[in-house]
Write a protein that holds these residues in place. Sequence first.
Motif, PDB file in Angstrom:
ATOM      1  N   LYS A   1       1.018  -1.152  -0.032  1.00  0.00           N
ATOM      2  CA  LYS A   1      -0.189   0.346   0.118  1.00  0.00           C
ATOM      3  C   LYS A   1       0.609   1.114   0.221  1.00  0.00           C
ATOM      4  CE  LYS A   1      -2.933  -2.503   2.167  1.00  0.00           C
ATOM      5  NZ  LYS A   1      -2.557  -4.061   2.436  1.00  0.00           N
ATOM      6  N   ALA A   2       0.131   2.027  -0.589  1.00  0.00           N
ATOM      7  CA  ALA A   2       1.314   2.992  -0.246  1.00  0.00           C
ATOM      8  C   ALA A   2       0.759   3.932   0.960  1.00  0.00           C
ATOM      9  CB  ALA A   2       0.440   4.750  -2.139  1.00  0.00           C
ATOM     10  N   ALA A   3       2.162   5.038   1.101  1.00  0.00           N
ATOM     11  CA  ALA A   3       2.167   5.629   2.386  1.00  0.00           C
ATOM     12  C   ALA A   3       1.088   6.029   2.684  1.00  0.00           C
ATOM     13  CB  ALA A   3       3.401   6.503   2.560  1.00  0.00           C
ATOM     14  N   SER A   4       0.578   6.482   4.354  1.00  0.00           N
ATOM     15  CA  SER A   4      -0.354   7.282   4.405  1.00  0.00           C
ATOM     16  C   SER A   4      -0.703   9.092   4.458  1.00  0.00           C
ATOM     17  CB  SER A   4      -0.407   6.777   6.100  1.00  0.00           C
ATOM     18  OG  SER A   4      -0.859   5.575   6.468  1.00  0.00           O
ATOM     19  N   GLY A   5       0.551   9.302   4.329  1.00  0.00           N
ATOM     20  CA  GLY A   5       0.715  10.829   3.571  1.00  0.00           C
ATOM     21  C   GLY A   5       0.613  11.713   5.128  1.00  0.00           C
ATOM     22  N   ARG A   6       0.141  12.732   4.664  1.00  0.00           N
ATOM     23  CA  ARG A   6       0.259  14.480   5.622  1.00  0.00           C
ATOM     24  C   ARG A   6      -1.679  14.458   6.212  1.00  0.00           C
ATOM     25  NH1 ARG A   6       5.991  17.667   5.661  1.00  0.00           N
ATOM     26  NH2 ARG A   6       6.591  15.660   6.003  1.00  0.00           N
ATOM     27  N   GLY A   7      -2.650  13.805   5.252  1.00  0.00           N
ATOM     28  CA  GLY A   7      -3.344  14.486   5.917  1.00  0.00           C
ATOM     29  C   GLY A   7      -4.044  15.076   7.141  1.00  0.00           C
ATOM     30  N   ALA A   8      -5.461  14.717   7.128  1.00  0.00           N
ATOM     31  CA  ALA A   8      -5.936  14.108   8.555  1.00  0.00           C
ATOM     32  C   ALA A   8      -6.131  13.070   8.426  1.00  0.00           C
ATOM     33  CB  ALA A   8      -7.536  15.142   7.992  1.00  0.00           C
TER      34      ALA A   8
ATOM     35  N   GLU B   1      -0.087   3.548  14.038  1.00  0.00           N
ATOM     36  CA  GLU B   1       0.145   4.759  14.114  1.00  0.00           C
ATOM     37  C   GLU B   1      -1.874   4.633  13.042  1.00  0.00           C
ATOM     38  OE1 GLU B   1       3.350   6.120  12.109  1.00  0.00           O
ATOM     39  OE2 GLU B   1       4.107   6.312  13.781  1.00  0.00           O
ATOM     40  N   LEU B   2      -2.531   3.697  13.427  1.00  0.00           N
ATOM     41  CA  LEU B   2      -3.867   3.794  12.612  1.00  0.00           C
ATOM     42  C   LEU B   2      -4.727   5.041  12.667  1.00  0.00           C
ATOM     43  CD1 LEU B   2      -4.106  -0.155  12.213  1.00  0.00           C
ATOM     44  CD2 LEU B   2      -3.788   1.577  10.109  1.00  0.00           C
ATOM     45  N   ARG B   3      -4.665   5.494  13.930  1.00  0.00           N
ATOM     46  CA  ARG B   3      -5.752   5.893  14.771  1.00  0.00           C
ATOM     47  C   ARG B   3      -4.796   7.581  14.532  1.00  0.00           C
ATOM     48  NH1 ARG B   3      -9.886   3.295  17.844  1.00  0.00           N
ATOM     49  NH2 ARG B   3      -9.255   1.731  18.024  1.00  0.00           N
ATOM     50  N   THR B   4      -3.859   7.589  14.242  1.00  0.00           N
ATOM     51  CA  THR B   4      -3.449   9.123  14.527  1.00  0.00           C
ATOM     52  C   THR B   4      -2.738   9.693  12.735  1.00  0.00           C
ATOM     53  OG1 THR B   4      -1.028   8.725  15.135  1.00  0.00           O
ATOM     54  CG2 THR B   4      -2.647   9.088  16.766  1.00  0.00           C
ATOM     55  N   ALA B   5      -2.339   8.256  11.815  1.00  0.00           N
ATOM     56  CA  ALA B   5      -2.153   8.857  10.533  1.00  0.00           C
ATOM     57  C   ALA B   5      -2.708   9.546   9.673  1.00  0.00           C
ATOM     58  CB  ALA B   5      -1.500   7.223  10.043  1.00  0.00           C
TER      59      ALA B   5
ATOM     60  N   ASP C   1     -13.556   6.439   0.455  1.00  0.00           N
ATOM     61  CA  ASP C   1     -13.061   6.626   1.602  1.00  0.00           C
ATOM     62  C   ASP C   1     -11.518   7.120   1.775  1.00  0.00           C
ATOM     63  OD1 ASP C   1     -15.606   6.100   1.739  1.00  0.00           O
ATOM     64  OD2 ASP C   1     -15.492   3.897   2.422  1.00  0.00           O
ATOM     65  N   ARG C   2     -11.550   7.033   2.971  1.00  0.00           N
ATOM     66  CA  ARG C   2      -9.993   8.181   3.776  1.00  0.00           C
ATOM     67  C   ARG C   2      -9.622   7.301   4.926  1.00  0.00           C
ATOM     68  NH1 ARG C   2      -9.067  13.087   1.376  1.00  0.00           N
ATOM     69  NH2 ARG C   2      -7.574  13.355   3.012  1.00  0.00           N
ATOM     70  N   ILE C   3      -8.663   6.640   4.835  1.00  0.00           N
ATOM     71  CA  ILE C   3      -8.048   5.136   5.070  1.00  0.00           C
ATOM     72  C   ILE C   3      -6.552   5.914   5.985  1.00  0.00           C
ATOM     73  CG2 ILE C   3     -10.002   3.986   5.059  1.00  0.00           C
ATOM     74  CD1 ILE C   3      -8.209   2.105   2.965  1.00  0.00           C
TER      75      ILE C   3
END
Length: 260
Positions: A11-18, A71-75, A123-125
Amino acid sequence: MLVLLPPSEGKAASGRGAPLKPESLSLPGLAGAREAVLAELVELCAADEDKAREVLGLSEGLRGEVAKNLELRTAGARPAGEIYTGVLYDALDLASLDPAARRRAARSLLVFSGLWGAVSVTDRIPSYRCSMGVRLPGLGALGAYWRAPMASVMPEAAGDGLVLDLRSAAYATAWKPKGEVASRTATVRVLHAPTRKVVSHFNKATKGRIVRGLLTGGAAPEDPAGLVEALRDLGYVVEERAPGRAGTPWALDVLVDEVH
């Protein structure tokens, strides 16, 4: 038309979004089940890295995936269509779709997931590692765990139109269409024409191209027979097998010689 897709292992990196907002995800009836898997996955990864690697089936080289799950809840979260990568998603290439095709994708594509059950491509995950084949210590095998929650939401999600099922076997265990929904469901197998065998690259790339072709062409088949016609219009060689008994899906074989 509802299209069911498998996720990608990488999977791609989460990035810096909300960060993740669970309440914003599609299929809100899965909220409780999602929270249970998320909580156990984070707890597992926080307690014992080696045990987490064993449960998740990760090699030593993928040790960093355990830290990612912590870091799933904060990434940062990104649209699922950007998080999932690999051969199928490269061929689908959602980012390059025109606006009309992108709207069709948002309405019709559902990606099955060991962690989320199923999500829309919009959906944003966050990025994560947890396949449907995982057996969590408290919840057991995720394929079996998701059956009841998915059975409660998927018939409504399927609506009254065609269901195009492109999932791999592991993800198909989480929900199997039944009854009237099954009669308008088509599963697709991609075969290498000279050998008539399933070859992973041909299978994944062709499925991505099929979805892209349907989206860009604006095809809206209402049933499996209409899907066969639409695929042939796109240039595919298709062999169909109608259900042998009521309550079972159609089975389509798409024959390909090569994938560019």
